[in-house]
Design a protein around this motif. Sequence first.
Motif, short mmCIF file in Angstrom:
data_model
loop_
_atom_site.label_atom_id
_atom_site.label_comp_id
_atom_site.label_asym_id
_atom_site.label_seq_id
_atom_site.Cartn_x
_atom_site.Cartn_y
_atom_site.Cartn_z
N UNK A 1 0.86 -1.19 0.00
CA UNK A 1 0.00 0.00 0.00
C UNK A 1 0.90 1.23 0.00
N UNK A 2 0.63 2.14 -0.93
CA UNK A 2 1.51 3.30 -1.07
C UNK A 2 0.74 4.61 -0.92
N UNK A 3 1.38 5.54 -0.23
CA UNK A 3 0.82 6.87 -0.04
C UNK A 3 1.74 7.87 -0.72
N UNK B 1 -7.58 9.57 -5.14
CA UNK B 1 -7.10 10.94 -4.90
C UNK B 1 -7.92 11.48 -3.74
N UNK B 2 -7.25 11.74 -2.61
CA UNK B 2 -7.98 12.06 -1.39
C UNK B 2 -7.45 13.33 -0.73
N UNK B 3 -8.34 14.31 -0.56
CA UNK B 3 -8.02 15.49 0.25
C UNK B 3 -8.44 15.17 1.68
N UNK C 1 -4.46 0.41 -4.29
CA UNK C 1 -3.14 0.13 -3.75
C UNK C 1 -2.33 1.41 -3.55
N UNK C 2 -2.81 2.49 -4.18
CA UNK C 2 -2.11 3.78 -4.07
C UNK C 2 -3.13 4.86 -3.75
N UNK C 3 -2.82 5.68 -2.75
CA UNK C 3 -3.64 6.84 -2.42
C UNK C 3 -2.77 8.08 -2.62
N UNK C 4 -3.26 9.00 -3.41
CA UNK C 4 -2.53 10.25 -3.64
C UNK C 4 -3.16 11.38 -2.84
#
Length: 216
Positions: free
Chosen positions: A67-69, A149-151, A172-175
């Motif tokens: 899991x990547x941030x 894509x999360x604020x 798997x990725x949250x930006x």
Amino acid sequence: MASSRAAASSSYHSRLRIPPRRAPHTISVYVLLLLVFSAVLFLFSQRQITDVDQKNLQEERPQDWDRYLTVRSNGGLNQMRTGICDMVAVARIMNATLVVPQLDKKSFWQDSSTFADIFDETHFIKSLEGDVRIVKELPKEMESIPRARKHFSSWASMSYYEEMARLWKDYKVIHVPKSDSRLANNDLPLDIQKLRCRCLYHALHFSPPIETLGKV
């Protein structure tokens, strides 16, 4: 008669003889030794507490780091520093691998410098490896997959980010477009608060060229 009085007086004073006082320097030595012992005991106890905190963090850390941030820091330099440390804590809470944050190049900073230009990137990763896994860039196989894509809400507590972990079910990725989450202090356990402090005051060193310039 005079000799008898003298003898009696001598006998009386011998019974009331006051014991010699300790030399002032002897008392000072005792006090100094006591202070040194107290300081050593305090430092040892602090080291033990830190070791326990680190051990607990490592025991609780999940084994799966897929899991990547990813983060784009925003604002001025001080705001970015604080935001980066918040994101380190968020990555820990959400059990994610943090990709080294990108610095703001448009809204306020308007500078082409990268993270490695401003901060000691290697030191940043190495000094936090006992708390959070940090990589320099997203793995190639992860670059093309869909990402959330999360604020994140400002002033959110730890429970908010624990709830956000549900996003891992679909991504798997949250930006995170902005790092100014201003993580709330009222719901943080001590280990997370310590992590933020370690990041801000120990992990985020300026890059060697900047450090050298500052010493001139």
